[in-house]
Design a protein around this motif. Structure first.
Motif, PDB file in Angstrom:
ATOM      1  N   ARG A  48      10.609  -3.636   8.434  1.00  0.00           N
ATOM      2  CA  ARG A  48       9.567  -3.243   7.402  1.00  0.00           C
ATOM      3  C   ARG A  48       9.622  -4.503   6.339  1.00  0.00           C
ATOM      4  O   ARG A  48      10.478  -5.173   6.385  1.00  0.00           O
ATOM      5  N   THR A  49       8.345  -4.468   5.936  1.00  0.00           N
ATOM      6  CA  THR A  49       8.201  -5.626   4.907  1.00  0.00           C
ATOM      7  C   THR A  49       8.521  -5.065   3.465  1.00  0.00           C
ATOM      8  O   THR A  49       9.160  -6.000   2.555  1.00  0.00           O
ATOM      9  N   THR A  50       8.428  -4.159   2.898  1.00  0.00           N
ATOM     10  CA  THR A  50       8.248  -3.842   1.371  1.00  0.00           C
ATOM     11  C   THR A  50      10.068  -4.004   0.954  1.00  0.00           C
ATOM     12  O   THR A  50       9.937  -4.317  -0.242  1.00  0.00           O
ATOM     13  N   PHE A  53      10.385  -7.251  -0.654  1.00  0.00           N
ATOM     14  CA  PHE A  53       9.676  -7.556  -2.073  1.00  0.00           C
ATOM     15  C   PHE A  53      10.421  -7.472  -3.356  1.00  0.00           C
ATOM     16  O   PHE A  53      10.987  -6.386  -3.412  1.00  0.00           O
ATOM     17  N   TRP A 283      -3.374  -5.131  -3.823  1.00  0.00           N
ATOM     18  CA  TRP A 283      -1.915  -4.966  -3.301  1.00  0.00           C
ATOM     19  C   TRP A 283      -1.342  -3.582  -3.653  1.00  0.00           C
ATOM     20  O   TRP A 283      -0.213  -3.224  -2.922  1.00  0.00           O
ATOM     21  N   GLU A 286      -1.064  -1.331  -0.717  1.00  0.00           N
ATOM     22  CA  GLU A 286      -0.405  -1.672   0.568  1.00  0.00           C
ATOM     23  C   GLU A 286       0.856  -0.779   0.795  1.00  0.00           C
ATOM     24  O   GLU A 286       1.609  -0.608  -0.220  1.00  0.00           O
ATOM     25  N   ASP A 287       1.224  -0.717   1.937  1.00  0.00           N
ATOM     26  CA  ASP A 287       2.399  -0.104   2.374  1.00  0.00           C
ATOM     27  C   ASP A 287       2.854  -0.768   3.646  1.00  0.00           C
ATOM     28  O   ASP A 287       2.076  -1.632   4.204  1.00  0.00           O
ATOM     29  N   ASP A 288       3.938  -0.429   4.195  1.00  0.00           N
ATOM     30  CA  ASP A 288       4.268  -0.883   5.391  1.00  0.00           C
ATOM     31  C   ASP A 288       3.540  -1.029   6.585  1.00  0.00           C
ATOM     32  O   ASP A 288       3.636  -1.990   7.504  1.00  0.00           O
ATOM     33  N   LEU A 291       0.817  -3.587   5.669  1.00  0.00           N
ATOM     34  CA  LEU A 291       1.266  -5.034   5.593  1.00  0.00           C
ATOM     35  C   LEU A 291       1.736  -5.438   7.210  1.00  0.00           C
ATOM     36  O   LEU A 291       1.728  -6.760   7.524  1.00  0.00           O
TER      37      LEU A 291
END
Length: 355
Positions: A48-50, A53, A283, A286-288, A291
């Motif tokens: 996962r990306t978030t 951050f 932006w 945006e969610d996982d 992204l």
């Protein structure tokens, strides 16, 4: 055949980021081309990306006219905020991506010359627009690198200019008669179908310096071809920034404007950046999942490059099939270019049969 990349070896994945050292991909085995890359299965298995951050997980684009001091500001601000600094993409940015030890000839870098543009902007061979389209592609590739770095590491990126602001040069060229109306229309069509696939910078910083001052600085440059850049061209760039780009980008990005004296106060600029809420623009949506799809796109440099290709004839950027074929085989005859990276005995690659 529309002018496009002759080289097919654009690296995929993190291969060009510089933060002291090159970011590496994990190898599955000894092969030079088989790497453990992010993909659909990585997402299914929990990548996962978030969660990566943090406060400064942003893209910041520092803008300004030629020689306005934006590079110094971008580099110092990146160091102050702990972000990755990416210098402005040049005509040889692709060489940096592919790890060339020395820049390849212009025939493999857009068939365009920056020096020729400044000495003969109205060249009959269409160099000006060919250069501009190549620079747009280089900025697209660099911006995809910036997005990839942000998504994969969580570290923010500060870069000089972006494909979003590239239009200031096209409009300035058109106003000065360097390119035709058909070129302007072609550029707008290309940008319209390509830039929409990305997300704009979180923050845009504009360094405001009068065109007259820029002209004087260019006359003192160690690059002789910059000594006679027309003041009208510099003013056209300034006008395009202030009257079109900044109002447009302000709808999706936070905008900070400094004069050249204020831009030298890094503490103040850094404080202003930290106070920004960045509470507008795509932006926020945006969610996982989204992204994940963006990451899949920006890791595929061929797909990014193909966003700028449409089947339309334009003399400035169109070459015949025979010329393309000839240039392609000239490229493949260069040392280390006949086969994929790691498989060329002519440059000393070893144990090829084991790969």
């Amino acid at each position: 055949m529309a002018l496009r990349l002759i080289r097919l070896g654009i690296p995929s994945g993190s291969a060009v980021f510089k933060a002291g050292t090159l970011a590496q991909t994990s190898g599955v085995h000894t092969s030079a081309v088989r790497n453990l890359r992010y993909g659909w299965w990585a997402y299914v298995l929990g990548e996962r990306t978030t969660p990566r951050f943090k406060q400064h997980s942003n893209i910041i684009s520092v803008e300004g006219n030629l020689a306005s001091g934006k590079g110094a500001l971008a580099e110092k601000l990146a160091d102050k905020l702990g972000m990755l600094y990416m210098p402005e993409a040049d005509t040889f940015y692709l060489d940096k991506m592919t790890g060339e030890k020395v820049p390849l000839p212009e025939i493999y870098n857009g068939m365009a010359s920056l020096e020729k543009f400044y000495t003969d902007p109205k060249a009959a061979d269409g160099n000006s627009y060919r250069l501009q389209m190549w620079m747009y592609l280089m900025r697209m590739l660099q911006y995809s690198d910036a997005l990839e770095h942000l998504i994969t590491t969580g570290q923010g990126v500060i870069l000089e200019r972006s494909p979003y602001s590239d239009m200031v040069f096209v409009e300035a060229m058109y106003k000065q008669g360097y390119i035709r109306k058909q070129c302007l229309d072609h550029y707008n069509e290309i940008k319209g179908i390509s830039i929409c696939e990305f997300l704009p910078p979180h923050i845009v910083i504009y360094v405001d310096q009068a065109a007259e001052e820029v002209e004087q600085k260019l006359k003192q440059s160690d690059k002789s071809y910059l000594h006679n850049v027309p003041l009208a061209y510099l003013k056209a760039i300034e006008d395009s920034y202030k009257k079109k780009f900044l109002p447009q980008i302000g709808a999706t990005s936070e905008v900070l404007v400094y004069d050249t004296v204020q831009a030298q106060d890094i503490e103040r600029v850094a404080e202003d950046v930290e106070y920004l809420k960045c509470d507008k623009g795509p932006w926020l949506l945006e969610d996982d999942v989204t992204l994940h799809h963006l990451r899949m796109l920006v890791e595929d440099k061929h797909m990014v490059a193909n966003l700028t290709i449409i089947p339309k004839f334009l003399p400035e950027i169109t070459i015949g099939a025979h010329e393309y074929d000839e240039n392609y085989y000239k490229f493949k005859s260069l040392p280390g270019k006949k086969y994929a990276q790691g498989y060329n005995a002519d440059i000393g690659d070893k144990n090829i049969w084991l790969k």
